[in-house]
Design a protein around this motif. Structure first.
Motif, PDB file in Angstrom:
ATOM      1  N   THR A   1      49.676  51.369  37.397  1.00  0.00           N
ATOM      2  CA  THR A   1      49.060  51.436  38.721  1.00  0.00           C
ATOM      3  C   THR A   1      48.983  50.056  39.351  1.00  0.00           C
ATOM      4  O   THR A   1      49.277  49.887  40.539  1.00  0.00           O
ATOM      5  N   LEU A   2      48.605  49.061  38.560  1.00  0.00           N
ATOM      6  CA  LEU A   2      48.498  47.696  39.097  1.00  0.00           C
ATOM      7  C   LEU A   2      49.864  47.120  39.459  1.00  0.00           C
ATOM      8  O   LEU A   2      49.987  46.388  40.447  1.00  0.00           O
TER       9      LEU A   2
ATOM     10  N   VAL B   1      48.337  36.534  47.182  1.00  0.00           N
ATOM     11  CA  VAL B   1      47.476  36.205  46.031  1.00  0.00           C
ATOM     12  C   VAL B   1      47.010  37.477  45.320  1.00  0.00           C
ATOM     13  O   VAL B   1      47.027  37.543  44.089  1.00  0.00           O
ATOM     14  N   THR B   2      46.611  38.482  46.074  1.00  0.00           N
ATOM     15  CA  THR B   2      46.164  39.716  45.431  1.00  0.00           C
ATOM     16  C   THR B   2      47.317  40.422  44.714  1.00  0.00           C
ATOM     17  O   THR B   2      47.100  41.065  43.682  1.00  0.00           O
ATOM     18  N   ALA B   3      48.533  40.285  45.217  1.00  0.00           N
ATOM     19  CA  ALA B   3      49.694  40.853  44.520  1.00  0.00           C
ATOM     20  C   ALA B   3      49.895  40.160  43.176  1.00  0.00           C
ATOM     21  O   ALA B   3      50.107  40.816  42.151  1.00  0.00           O
ATOM     22  N   VAL B   4      49.808  38.847  43.176  1.00  0.00           N
ATOM     23  CA  VAL B   4      49.955  38.092  41.926  1.00  0.00           C
ATOM     24  C   VAL B   4      48.842  38.457  40.944  1.00  0.00           C
ATOM     25  O   VAL B   4      49.084  38.660  39.746  1.00  0.00           O
ATOM     26  N   VAL B   5      47.621  38.583  41.444  1.00  0.00           N
ATOM     27  CA  VAL B   5      46.494  38.965  40.589  1.00  0.00           C
ATOM     28  C   VAL B   5      46.730  40.352  40.002  1.00  0.00           C
ATOM     29  O   VAL B   5      46.472  40.587  38.813  1.00  0.00           O
ATOM     30  N   ALA B   6      47.239  41.279  40.797  1.00  0.00           N
ATOM     31  CA  ALA B   6      47.522  42.635  40.294  1.00  0.00           C
ATOM     32  C   ALA B   6      48.560  42.589  39.179  1.00  0.00           C
ATOM     33  O   ALA B   6      48.408  43.259  38.151  1.00  0.00           O
TER      34      ALA B   6
ATOM     35  N   LEU C   1      49.236  40.012  37.188  1.00  0.00           N
ATOM     36  CA  LEU C   1      48.631  39.378  36.016  1.00  0.00           C
ATOM     37  C   LEU C   1      47.685  40.325  35.292  1.00  0.00           C
ATOM     38  O   LEU C   1      47.678  40.390  34.060  1.00  0.00           O
ATOM     39  N   LEU C   2      46.893  41.058  36.045  1.00  0.00           N
ATOM     40  CA  LEU C   2      45.955  42.000  35.432  1.00  0.00           C
ATOM     41  C   LEU C   2      46.672  43.127  34.701  1.00  0.00           C
ATOM     42  O   LEU C   2      46.162  43.642  33.708  1.00  0.00           O
ATOM     43  N   SER C   3      47.839  43.499  35.194  1.00  0.00           N
ATOM     44  CA  SER C   3      48.562  44.592  34.538  1.00  0.00           C
ATOM     45  C   SER C   3      48.898  44.251  33.088  1.00  0.00           C
ATOM     46  O   SER C   3      48.966  45.148  32.250  1.00  0.00           O
ATOM     47  N   GLY C   4      49.071  43.000  32.796  1.00  0.00           N
ATOM     48  CA  GLY C   4      49.348  42.586  31.427  1.00  0.00           C
ATOM     49  C   GLY C   4      48.113  42.331  30.592  1.00  0.00           C
ATOM     50  O   GLY C   4      48.214  42.090  29.391  1.00  0.00           O
ATOM     51  N   MET C   5      46.948  42.390  31.205  1.00  0.00           N
ATOM     52  CA  MET C   5      45.701  42.088  30.494  1.00  0.00           C
ATOM     53  C   MET C   5      44.782  43.293  30.354  1.00  0.00           C
ATOM     54  O   MET C   5      43.599  43.134  30.086  1.00  0.00           O
ATOM     55  N   MET C   6      45.294  44.484  30.542  1.00  0.00           N
ATOM     56  CA  MET C   6      44.424  45.658  30.533  1.00  0.00           C
ATOM     57  C   MET C   6      43.840  45.967  29.157  1.00  0.00           C
ATOM     58  O   MET C   6      42.970  46.807  29.029  1.00  0.00           O
ATOM     59  N   GLY C   7      44.282  45.287  28.137  1.00  0.00           N
ATOM     60  CA  GLY C   7      43.694  45.462  26.816  1.00  0.00           C
ATOM     61  C   GLY C   7      42.339  44.795  26.689  1.00  0.00           C
ATOM     62  O   GLY C   7      41.578  45.081  25.759  1.00  0.00           O
ATOM     63  N   ARG C   8      42.020  43.919  27.601  1.00  0.00           N
ATOM     64  CA  ARG C   8      40.723  43.238  27.586  1.00  0.00           C
ATOM     65  C   ARG C   8      39.736  44.024  28.439  1.00  0.00           C
ATOM     66  O   ARG C   8      40.071  44.495  29.517  1.00  0.00           O
ATOM     67  N   ARG C   9      38.515  44.135  27.956  1.00  0.00           N
ATOM     68  CA  ARG C   9      37.501  44.935  28.648  1.00  0.00           C
ATOM     69  C   ARG C   9      37.198  44.386  30.047  1.00  0.00           C
ATOM     70  O   ARG C   9      37.011  45.141  30.989  1.00  0.00           O
ATOM     71  N   TRP C  10      37.175  43.062  30.207  1.00  0.00           N
ATOM     72  CA  TRP C  10      36.820  42.473  31.494  1.00  0.00           C
ATOM     73  C   TRP C  10      37.883  42.737  32.555  1.00  0.00           C
ATOM     74  O   TRP C  10      37.596  42.729  33.744  1.00  0.00           O
ATOM     75  N   ALA C  11      39.110  42.989  32.139  1.00  0.00           N
ATOM     76  CA  ALA C  11      40.190  43.207  33.106  1.00  0.00           C
ATOM     77  C   ALA C  11      39.943  44.468  33.933  1.00  0.00           C
ATOM     78  O   ALA C  11      40.326  44.522  35.104  1.00  0.00           O
ATOM     79  N   TRP C  12      39.291  45.457  33.354  1.00  0.00           N
ATOM     80  CA  TRP C  12      38.972  46.679  34.097  1.00  0.00           C
ATOM     81  C   TRP C  12      38.015  46.370  35.245  1.00  0.00           C
ATOM     82  O   TRP C  12      38.165  46.907  36.339  1.00  0.00           O
ATOM     83  N   HIS C  13      37.053  45.500  34.984  1.00  0.00           N
ATOM     84  CA  HIS C  13      36.090  45.135  36.029  1.00  0.00           C
ATOM     85  C   HIS C  13      36.751  44.297  37.126  1.00  0.00           C
ATOM     86  O   HIS C  13      36.482  44.486  38.313  1.00  0.00           O
ATOM     87  N   VAL C  14      37.615  43.380  36.721  1.00  0.00           N
ATOM     88  CA  VAL C  14      38.310  42.542  37.702  1.00  0.00           C
ATOM     89  C   VAL C  14      39.256  43.396  38.550  1.00  0.00           C
ATOM     90  O   VAL C  14      39.355  43.195  39.766  1.00  0.00           O
TER      91      VAL C  14
END
Length: 123
Positions: free
Chosen positions: A32-33, A62-67, A69-82
């Motif tokens: 999705t991200l 910037v929000t595209a880049v953040v999306a 980056l977050l797509s690769g970090m979804m294993g971390r709990r905080w990434a869901w909140h971000v």
């Protein structure tokens, strides 16, 4: 005769039937991200054509880049909140350009669905 769907107290209850439900949910969120990031990159030119300021274009990039980056970090709990906060930021960008907020509303609704699927599968 016992029912095969009954579980004993020391046996964990499988809610989804998936082999690795956490991985499946992370994949859904990451996909999705990635789609959101691609959509945001494709939205740069329309935002510019609709009279978007430099700040609006930078916000989209910037929000595209953040999306991504977050797509690769979804294993971390905080990434869901971000990732949830990212949707709020996009909707809040209505002050810069209404098109950005439209993308934010659409993907915000998709993100709510992803969170509901996560809750249903993982319990």
């Amino acid at each position: 005769m016992t029912n095969s769907t009954e579980t004993t107290p020391d046996e964990p209850q499988i809610i989804s039937g998936l082999r690795n439900p956490e991985r499946a949910v992370r994949g859904l969120a990451a996909g999705t991200l990635v789609l959101e990031g691609i959509t945001l990159l494709l939205a740069i030119q329309p935002v510019r054509m609709l009279g978007g300021s430099t700040a609006a274009v930078v916000t989209v990039a910037v929000t595209a880049v953040v999306a991504f980056l977050l797509s690769g970090m979804m294993g971390r709990r905080w990434a869901w909140h971000v990732a949830s906060a990212l949707q709020v930021v996009l909707v809040g960008a209505i002050a810069l350009n209404w098109a950005i907020a439209t993308v934010g509303v659409i993907f915000g609704l998709v993100w709510i669905y992803v969170l509901r699927v996560r809750k249903r599968i993982l319990g």
